[in-house]
Motif scaffolding. Structure first.
Motif, short mmCIF file in Angstrom:
data_model
loop_
_atom_site.label_atom_id
_atom_site.label_comp_id
_atom_site.label_asym_id
_atom_site.label_seq_id
_atom_site.Cartn_x
_atom_site.Cartn_y
_atom_site.Cartn_z
N SER A 287 30.54 60.77 69.75
CA SER A 287 31.14 60.40 68.46
C SER A 287 32.08 61.49 67.96
CB SER A 287 30.04 60.15 67.43
OG SER A 287 29.35 61.35 67.10
N TYR A 292 37.27 59.40 63.64
CA TYR A 292 37.16 58.31 62.66
C TYR A 292 38.47 58.19 61.89
CZ TYR A 292 35.81 56.05 58.26
OH TYR A 292 35.76 55.24 57.16
N TRP A 293 38.93 56.97 61.72
CA TRP A 293 40.12 56.67 60.92
C TRP A 293 39.70 56.04 59.59
CZ3 TRP A 293 44.64 58.62 62.20
CH2 TRP A 293 44.95 58.87 63.54
N SER A 294 40.30 56.52 58.51
CA SER A 294 40.05 55.95 57.19
C SER A 294 41.30 55.21 56.73
CB SER A 294 39.70 57.07 56.19
OG SER A 294 39.55 56.54 54.89
N SER A 309 36.29 57.03 51.18
CA SER A 309 36.00 58.36 51.70
C SER A 309 35.93 59.40 50.61
CB SER A 309 37.07 58.77 52.72
OG SER A 309 38.33 58.86 52.09
N THR A 349 40.63 62.70 66.62
CA THR A 349 40.38 61.27 66.63
C THR A 349 41.15 60.62 67.77
OG1 THR A 349 40.02 61.17 64.25
CG2 THR A 349 40.55 59.11 65.34
N HIS A 358 34.17 51.21 66.44
CA HIS A 358 34.38 52.65 66.55
C HIS A 358 33.95 53.36 65.27
CE1 HIS A 358 37.61 52.42 69.98
NE2 HIS A 358 36.40 52.05 70.36
N SER A 359 34.27 52.75 64.12
CA SER A 359 33.90 53.37 62.84
C SER A 359 32.39 53.43 62.68
CB SER A 359 34.52 52.59 61.68
OG SER A 359 35.94 52.59 61.78
N TYR A 362 30.84 56.17 64.95
CA TYR A 362 31.03 57.53 64.44
C TYR A 362 30.14 57.80 63.23
CZ TYR A 362 33.28 61.63 62.42
OH TYR A 362 33.52 62.87 61.90
N LYS A 363 30.06 56.87 62.30
CA LYS A 363 29.27 57.08 61.09
C LYS A 363 27.78 57.16 61.41
CE LYS A 363 32.55 54.77 58.01
NZ LYS A 363 32.79 53.61 57.11
N ARG A 366 27.32 60.58 63.84
CA ARG A 366 27.92 61.85 63.44
C ARG A 366 26.84 62.87 63.11
NH1 ARG A 366 31.48 61.57 58.15
NH2 ARG A 366 29.47 60.69 57.49
#
Length: 445
Positions: A287, A292-294, A309, A349, A358-359, A362-363, A366
Motif C-alpha cells: 500500500s 493514494y489520490w484525493s 482529506s 503514488t 486502490h483507494s 491504501y486506506k 496504510r
C-alpha cells in the motif's frame, strides 16, 4: 524508467536483516517508501490452526448437545444416574458434524505427509498433492452422503435439507473449487512463499499495480473464507443440534446464545488465522508503494480543495499534469484524469486516480494496527460478556458451556493482542522515520 527493485520473499524479512532501510528511486528521482524489518516471531502453522479450530468446534457442538439433552440428575429425589440422555442423540448426526469439521485438519495432516519424502521432486510433489486432494475429497463426500442417507431413513426431508443447505451455499459462493473447501487459504502458483504472498519492492508502476491486484484478490478470498467458515461452524455446532431435537424441552434462549458466542469466537479465531501480522505487513508495504489520490473539488474562486482529506486549499493555477500510468508521482502532485483533478496524498503514488479499489486498499492497510485494535476490542468484549453472562448462569450445563467458550477465547485474545502491540510499535516508528525524512528532505531543498 529504471527499476532498482529487490524481491522480498515473505515480506522481505531476510533482505531487511542486512539493511534496516532501503531506498528505491525512479528515473525522476522520486524516493520510494522505506520499510522497517518485521520481527520474525513464531506463528502457528496451518496444521496447528486447523487442529485448534477443529477441537473448538467439536467441543462447542458437544456443549450444545449437553444443553439440549441434559438431565436433572442433581435433584435429590431424582432416580436418574446419568447426566445426558445420550440415547436420544442421532449418532450419524454426530458423525456428519465431526467429519465435516475435521476435513481441513485431516487434509493438512495428509499434506504434511509429503515432508516425509524429502527426495521428491517438484513434479512428484504436485502429483502427490493432486492425488491426495481428489482422493480425500471423494472419500469425504462418500462418507457424508452415507451419513445423510442414514439420517434420512430416521427423519423427514426438512431436517436433511437443513443439514446440507450450507453446502449448497458453498457452491454458489465458491463454485466447484475443492481447494477452498479443504483449506482456509488458497495459494496461487508462483506467487506464494511459506504460505504467504510475496511482495516485490519495485519502482515500476505497472508492476506495483499488478501486485496490488494479486494481493487484493488474495485478501478477498481470505475474507470470504473467514465469513463462510465462521457461519458454517456456528451453524453445525450451534443450530443443527437444535433442528434434530425432537420432543425435547430445552432453553431455546440459552442454546441460541451459545450458537451466537460460537459464531463470534469462530469469526475472530478465523481472522487471527487468515490475517496474521506478517501477512498484513506485506499488504502494508504494498500500500505504501501504491499511494493514494484525493479528488479535488473545484471552487468558483479558482481554488480547489481536497474532498474528505481535510487538507488546505490548493491553487488550480499551479502546475497540473496529465496522469500517466508509467510515472511515479510524489506527494503534493496535482494531476488531471477524466476531466477531474486529483492530489497525491501518499509519499509516492502509482495508483490510478478515481480507482475505488486502490483507494480502499491504501486506506485499509496504510496502518494495519487499527484493524488489530478493533479485533482486540471485539475479542475483549466477547470475553467480558461471557464472564458477565456466566455470573448470572444457574444450571450446571450453562455454566459448563459458557466456561468453555470464555476460556478458549483467551488463546485468540492473546494472539490478536500480541499482533496489535507489535504492529502499533512498528508502524508508529515507521511513520516517525518517514516524517523525519520528509522534514530533512524539505530543509535540504
Amino acid at each position: 524508467m529504471r527499476a532498482d527493485a529487490q524481491n522480498e520473499g515473505n515480506g522481505g524479512s531476510g533482505a531487511a536483516a542486512k539493511n534496516t532501510y532501503e531506498r528505491y528511486n525512479n528515473a525522476d528521482g522520486a524516493p520510494m517508501p522505506k520499510h522497517i524489518p518485521f520481527p520474525d516471531y513464531p506463528n502457528s502453522s496451518e496444521l496447528i490452526n486447523e487442529l485448534v479450530m477443529f477441537l473448538f468446534i467439536t467441543f462447542a457442538a458437544a456443549m450444545q448437545f449437553i444443553n439440549i439433552y441434559r438431565t436433572l440428575w442433581w435433584l435429590p429425589e431424582s432416580n436418574i444416574k446419568h447426566t445426558v440422555n445420550v440415547y436420544l442423540i442421532e449418532p450419524y448426526l454426530i458423525a456428519f458434524i465431526v467429519l465435516l469439521m475435521s476435513r481441513r485438519f485431516l487434509f493438512s495432516l495428509l499434506m504434511r505427509g509429503q515432508d516425509l519424502f524429502k527426495q521428491l521432486s517438484c513434479k512428484q510433489r504436485r502429483i502427490y498433492k493432486y492425488v491426495i486432494k481428489y482422493s480425500f475429497s471423494t472419500l469425504l463426500l462418500l462418507l457424508l452422503s452415507f451419513c445423510v442417507y442414514k439420517i434420512y431413513d430416521r427423519s423427514s426431508f426438512i431436517p436433511v435439507f437443513l443439514l446440507v443447505y450450507p453446502l449448497v451455499i458453498y457452491l454458489l459462493v465458491f463454485g466447484f473449487q475443492i481447494e477452498s473447501f479443504l483449506r482456509s487459504s488458497c495459494e496461487l502458483e508462483g506467487s506464494y512463499f511459506n504460505g504467504m504472498p510475496m511482495h516485490c519492492c519495485s519502482s515500476c508502476p505497472n508492476t506495483i499495480r499488478d501486485e496490488i491486484d494479486v494481493l487484493k484478490n488474495d485478501f478477498n478470498i481470505r475474507f470470504k473464507q473467514i465469513v463462510f467458515t465462521s457461519l458454517l461452524n456456528a451453524y453445525y455446532a450451534g443450530l443443527v443440534p437444535c433442528f434434530f431435537a425432537v420432543s425435547i424441552y430445552y432453553n431455546i434462549m440459552w442454546t441460541y446464545q451459545h450458537a451466537f458466542f460460537v459464531w463470534l469466537s469462530c469469526l475472530t479465531m478465523a481472522t487471527a488465522f487468515c490475517f496474521p501480522s506478517k501477512y498484513s505487513d506485506i499488504l502494508h508495504r504494498a500500500s505504501l508503494h501504491l499511494g493514494y489520490w484525493s479528488r479535488l473539488d473545484m471552487r468558483p474562486n479558482g481554488a480547489c480543495s481536497s474532498i474528505g482529506s481535510g487538507n488546505s486549499s490548493v491553487s488550480s493555477t499551479g502546475p497540473t499534469a496529465v496522469w500517466k500510468p508509467a510515472s511515479v508521482w510524489i506527494q503534493g502532485s496535482v494531476v488531471k484524469f477524466n476531466e477531474e483533478l486529483f492530489s497525491c496524498q501518499g509519499p509516492v503514488t502509482v495508483a490510478q486516480p478515481g480507482n475505488s479499489s486502490h483507494s480502499r486498499f491504501y486506506k485499509l492497510f496504510r496502518n494495519p494496527s487499527i484493524i488489530y485494535m478493533v479485533l482486540t476490542e471485539m475479542q475483549a468484549a466477547i470475553v467480558l460478556t461471557g464472564i458477565v453472562v456466566l455470573y448470572h448462569a444457574v444450571e450446571w450445563h450453562f455454566v459448563l458451556s459458557l466456561s468453555f467458550v470464555t476460556l478458549t477465547n483467551q488463546f485468540t485474545f492473546f494472539k490478536i493482542m500480541r499482533d496489535y502491540l507489535v504492529t502499533k510499535r512498528i508502524y508508529t516508528a515507521e511513520a516517525s522515520i518517514a516524517e523525519q525524512t520528509k522534514t530533512l528532505s524539505t530543509s535540504n531543498n
